[in-house]
Design a protein around this motif. Structure first.
Motif, PDB file in Angstrom:
ATOM      1  N   TYR A  79       7.074  -3.038  -7.958  1.00  0.00           N
ATOM      2  CA  TYR A  79       6.428  -4.112  -7.290  1.00  0.00           C
ATOM      3  C   TYR A  79       5.736  -3.566  -6.205  1.00  0.00           C
ATOM      4  CZ  TYR A  79       6.131  -9.140  -5.420  1.00  0.00           C
ATOM      5  OH  TYR A  79       6.199 -10.204  -4.697  1.00  0.00           O
ATOM      6  N   GLN A  80       6.207  -3.018  -5.705  1.00  0.00           N
ATOM      7  CA  GLN A  80       6.393  -1.883  -4.550  1.00  0.00           C
ATOM      8  C   GLN A  80       4.387  -1.420  -5.043  1.00  0.00           C
ATOM      9  OE1 GLN A  80       7.127  -2.308  -1.829  1.00  0.00           O
ATOM     10  NE2 GLN A  80       9.630  -3.250  -2.305  1.00  0.00           N
ATOM     11  N   ASP A  81       4.737  -0.828  -6.033  1.00  0.00           N
ATOM     12  CA  ASP A  81       3.032  -0.501  -6.124  1.00  0.00           C
ATOM     13  C   ASP A  81       2.468  -1.040  -6.741  1.00  0.00           C
ATOM     14  OD1 ASP A  81       4.069   2.648  -5.803  1.00  0.00           O
ATOM     15  OD2 ASP A  81       4.640   2.730  -7.728  1.00  0.00           O
ATOM     16  N   LEU A  82       2.035  -2.015  -8.071  1.00  0.00           N
ATOM     17  CA  LEU A  82       1.556  -2.772  -8.103  1.00  0.00           C
ATOM     18  C   LEU A  82       1.428  -4.027  -7.374  1.00  0.00           C
ATOM     19  CD1 LEU A  82      -0.679  -3.873 -10.488  1.00  0.00           C
ATOM     20  CD2 LEU A  82       1.377  -4.656 -12.147  1.00  0.00           C
ATOM     21  N   ILE A  83       1.935  -4.679  -6.985  1.00  0.00           N
ATOM     22  CA  ILE A  83       1.378  -6.186  -6.291  1.00  0.00           C
ATOM     23  C   ILE A  83       1.826  -5.861  -4.717  1.00  0.00           C
ATOM     24  CG2 ILE A  83       2.524  -8.434  -5.712  1.00  0.00           C
ATOM     25  CD1 ILE A  83       2.411  -7.725  -9.091  1.00  0.00           C
ATOM     26  N   VAL A  84       2.304  -4.895  -3.835  1.00  0.00           N
ATOM     27  CA  VAL A  84       1.532  -4.963  -2.865  1.00  0.00           C
ATOM     28  C   VAL A  84       0.810  -3.830  -2.600  1.00  0.00           C
ATOM     29  CG1 VAL A  84       2.986  -4.381  -0.709  1.00  0.00           C
ATOM     30  CG2 VAL A  84       4.162  -5.367  -2.170  1.00  0.00           C
ATOM     31  N   SER A  85       0.807  -2.242  -3.586  1.00  0.00           N
ATOM     32  CA  SER A  85      -0.260  -1.046  -3.373  1.00  0.00           C
ATOM     33  C   SER A  85      -1.823  -1.149  -4.615  1.00  0.00           C
ATOM     34  CB  SER A  85       0.509  -0.448  -2.981  1.00  0.00           C
ATOM     35  OG  SER A  85       1.412   0.238  -2.268  1.00  0.00           O
ATOM     36  N   ASN A  86      -1.614  -2.195  -5.585  1.00  0.00           N
ATOM     37  CA  ASN A  86      -2.121  -2.633  -6.745  1.00  0.00           C
ATOM     38  C   ASN A  86      -2.598  -0.977  -6.736  1.00  0.00           C
ATOM     39  OD1 ASN A  86      -4.248  -3.995  -7.448  1.00  0.00           O
ATOM     40  ND2 ASN A  86      -6.114  -3.923  -6.632  1.00  0.00           N
ATOM     41  N   ARG A  87      -1.486  -0.305  -7.001  1.00  0.00           N
ATOM     42  CA  ARG A  87      -1.090   0.869  -8.283  1.00  0.00           C
ATOM     43  C   ARG A  87      -0.842   0.573  -9.523  1.00  0.00           C
ATOM     44  NH1 ARG A  87       1.428   5.151  -5.859  1.00  0.00           N
ATOM     45  NH2 ARG A  87       0.434   6.601  -6.332  1.00  0.00           N
ATOM     46  N   LEU A  88      -1.358   1.769 -10.275  1.00  0.00           N
ATOM     47  CA  LEU A  88      -0.800   1.558 -12.036  1.00  0.00           C
ATOM     48  C   LEU A  88       0.137   1.843 -11.443  1.00  0.00           C
ATOM     49  CD1 LEU A  88      -4.120   3.574 -13.047  1.00  0.00           C
ATOM     50  CD2 LEU A  88      -3.051   0.864 -13.457  1.00  0.00           C
ATOM     51  N   THR A  89       1.529   1.465 -12.457  1.00  0.00           N
ATOM     52  CA  THR A  89       3.193   1.612 -12.731  1.00  0.00           C
ATOM     53  C   THR A  89       2.629   2.797 -13.646  1.00  0.00           C
ATOM     54  OG1 THR A  89       3.220   0.589 -14.381  1.00  0.00           O
ATOM     55  CG2 THR A  89       3.159  -0.759 -12.384  1.00  0.00           C
TER      56      THR A  89
END
Ligand code: NAD
Length: 312
Positions: A262-272
């Protein structure tokens, strides 16, 4: 010991910092230029158990290793899963005949990538309960305790013991495991439920865990991991894994947190890393003739979300 930390984000910085403080020669290798520039200019900054740190550390871009003269006894891999192959390729010249390579990424099947570059006898496969956070380029937040287990894929317990001693001298709480794949699968079950589901449902772990369908969804996913694991010699104790996952719902401890995906994708817009968790089960399931509809669907949903958000 001469140690390369390959992937010096949150976890690589933690291990690099603790091993450096314990007196080892530590070289960080990374691919994020802003992070590298910040560490070169100002050292590794942030906090370690509440105390401010600013530590001068050696760091190189993985694309600039050509002239680096450093003979590594140990390489610790801490990239994100999708960066691993590229990192191993960058390190080709730095990994000698005697270099042990310890893989501590979350997810299933990384040894297949590492084996393309390193003989099995030099690979240590591990699983860690340490955590770490990156608050921006060059800035880490390191808090709390952890542990790790590792196993030599070539059954070289002597080499593994030397590495464990060095890790323990840095207070990293390492021990030898004879069942590392089972530990990796167990952790992947926690990640394979909490990570993808809370990301897609935009929920913390407690809120999801209290829904009427949580038990059914989680049990179905864990049964898919168990069915695929059987084909890899991993016997998962499903009730035990389910009980462990339920501890994530506790509001008094970690239930109010959003998991790392969640932190990666939703918060930081990074691929998972979904392809290496539920996606790995879907791929392996296909190869072994095991049906994995929940893992397949969750992987697709997360990829769909990545694309909708334009994650990079
Ligand atoms: P990370 O995202 O902090 O770092 C991984 C790589 O991504 C590093 O090379 C880093 O420089 C780069 N990176 C980070 N933020 C970036 C940005 N905004 N732009 C460009 N590049 C960026 O990853 P991590 O949390 O250290 O995880 C490494 C591995 O360890 C993963 O497999 C993860 O699942 C696993 N792991 C993480 C934790 C944790 O608490 N963070 C705990 C256990 C296992």
């Amino acid at each position: 010991m001469n140690i390369i930390i390959a992937g010096a984000g949150a976890m690589g910085s933690r291990f690099g910092y603790m091993l450096h403080k314990a007196g080892n020669e530590v070289v960080l290798v990374d691919g994020w230029q802003d992070h590298i520039d910040s560490i070169k200019a100002n050292g590794l900054q942030g906090s370690f158990n509440g105390e401010e740190i600013k530590e001068s550390m050696t760091i190189y871009n993985q694309n600039e290793l050509g002239n680096v003269d450093f003979s590594a006894d140990l390489v610790i891999l801490f990239t994100k899963a999708m960066q691993l192959d590229n990192m191993m390729n960058s390190l080709k010249e730095m990994v000698g005949e005697k270099t042990q390579v310890l893989c501590l990424l979350n997810g299933i099947g990384h040894e297949d990538v590492v084996k393309k570059y390193v003989p099995e006898s030099n690979i240590l496969l591990g699983n860690t309960m340490w955590t770490a956070g990156l608050e921006g380029p060059g800035h880490v937040k390191l808090f709390g305790n952890g542990s790790l287990e590792l196993q030599s894929l070539g059954n070289d317990e002597k080499a593994a013991t030397e590495v464990i001693e060095v890790l323990n001298a840095a207070d990293l709480n390492a021990k030898y495991s004879h069942h590392i794949r089972a530990s990796i699968y167990k952790k992947a079950c926690v990640n394979g439920t909490m990570n993808g589901l809370c990301t897609i449902l935009d929920s913390n772990m407690a809120d999801f865990g209290e829904t009427s369908v949580a038990d059914d969804i989680v049990e179905t996913i864990v049964n898919e991991f168990a069915a695929v694991g059987k084909h890899e010699g991993v016997e998962l104790n499903v009730p035990e894994v389910l009980a462990q996952i339920k501890t994530c719902y506790n509001r008094e401890t970690i239930g109010l947190h959003h998991p790392s995906m969640y932190q990666d994708l939703i918060v930081s817009n990074r691929l998972t890393e979904i392809d290496y968790i539920n996606g790995a089960i879907a791929r392996k399931g296909l190869a072994y003739g095991v049906v994995t509809p929940y893992c397949t669907f969750l992987t697709q949903l997360v990829h769909s979300k990545e694309q909708i958000l334009g994650a990079k």
